[in-house]
Design a protein around this motif. Structure first.
Motif, PDB file in Angstrom:
ATOM      1  N   TYR A  40      -2.583   7.073   9.092  1.00  0.00           N
ATOM      2  CA  TYR A  40      -3.182   6.268  10.156  1.00  0.00           C
ATOM      3  C   TYR A  40      -2.106   5.861  11.159  1.00  0.00           C
ATOM      4  N   GLU A  93     -10.772   4.248  -0.662  1.00  0.00           N
ATOM      5  CA  GLU A  93      -9.490   4.937  -0.806  1.00  0.00           C
ATOM      6  C   GLU A  93      -8.324   4.003  -0.482  1.00  0.00           C
ATOM      7  N   PHE A  94      -8.512   3.148   0.522  1.00  0.00           N
ATOM      8  CA  PHE A  94      -7.483   2.166   0.864  1.00  0.00           C
ATOM      9  C   PHE A  94      -7.208   1.272  -0.342  1.00  0.00           C
ATOM     10  N   ASN A  95      -8.266   0.731  -0.933  1.00  0.00           N
ATOM     11  CA  ASN A  95      -8.102  -0.135  -2.103  1.00  0.00           C
ATOM     12  C   ASN A  95      -7.399   0.586  -3.248  1.00  0.00           C
ATOM     13  N   HIS A 130     -13.397   4.381   4.661  1.00  0.00           N
ATOM     14  CA  HIS A 130     -12.158   4.720   3.952  1.00  0.00           C
ATOM     15  C   HIS A 130     -11.665   3.571   3.073  1.00  0.00           C
ATOM     16  N   LEU A 131     -12.400   2.466   3.021  1.00  0.00           N
ATOM     17  CA  LEU A 131     -11.910   1.282   2.313  1.00  0.00           C
ATOM     18  C   LEU A 131     -11.764   1.502   0.804  1.00  0.00           C
ATOM     19  N   ILE A 187      -1.038   5.257   3.916  1.00  0.00           N
ATOM     20  CA  ILE A 187      -1.098   4.569   5.208  1.00  0.00           C
ATOM     21  C   ILE A 187      -0.488   5.411   6.327  1.00  0.00           C
ATOM     22  N   TYR A 203      -3.275  -1.684  11.594  1.00  0.00           N
ATOM     23  CA  TYR A 203      -3.901  -0.393  11.314  1.00  0.00           C
ATOM     24  C   TYR A 203      -5.401  -0.559  11.475  1.00  0.00           C
ATOM     25  N   ILE A 208      -8.498   0.923   9.900  1.00  0.00           N
ATOM     26  CA  ILE A 208      -8.994   1.728   8.781  1.00  0.00           C
ATOM     27  C   ILE A 208     -10.525   1.761   8.868  1.00  0.00           C
ATOM     28  N   VAL A 210       0.857  -1.182   0.000  1.00  0.00           N
ATOM     29  CA  VAL A 210       0.000   0.000   0.000  1.00  0.00           C
ATOM     30  C   VAL A 210       0.898   1.239   0.000  1.00  0.00           C
TER      31      VAL A 210
END
Length: 117
Positions: free
Chosen positions: A79, A101-103, A98-99, A76, A92, A94, A71
């Protein structure tokens, strides 16, 4: 394993249902969280992910799997690392909202590295 300095290697222990959804994405993203799952928990070490997959996922669902992925550090770093019951249990937290944006911050494929049993 060497990673580019602009990424961080993370791990995710999953059961068979979550793995099937990740495979359906082409190993590119994690599925949306369920309403009772407000937090997505990627972990910082393979050992911790193995412990969860083997000791929790297998009894709960018959199998457990360990995934590795990269990532973007820029994402990251927004966080804080959380300690979940011990100094070797780092993860972390999350928020589920926000998933997406995480993906989008995942670089390359999500890789299946271990399966139990």
């Amino acid at each position: 394993m060497t990673t580019p300095s602009n990424t961080v290697t993370l791990w995710r222990p999953v059961g068979p249902k979550e793995l099937a959804l990740i495979e359906a994405s082409g190993m590119r993203r994690f599925p949306p969280r369920l309403p009772e799952q407000p937090i997505f928990y990627p972990v910082l070490s393979e050992d911790y992910a193995v412990k969860i997959a083997r000791d929790w996922n297998v009894p709960a669902s018959g199998s457990g799997h360990v995934l590795r992925f990269e990532v973007l550090r820029e994402f990251i770093d927004c966080y804080q690392v959380q300690e979940a019951g011990g100094r070797d249990h780092l993860e972390y937290w999350i928020p589920s909202e926000h998933l997406i944006e995480f993906n989008a911050a995942i670089v390359g494929p999500i890789v299946l590295v271990k399966s139990f049993p």
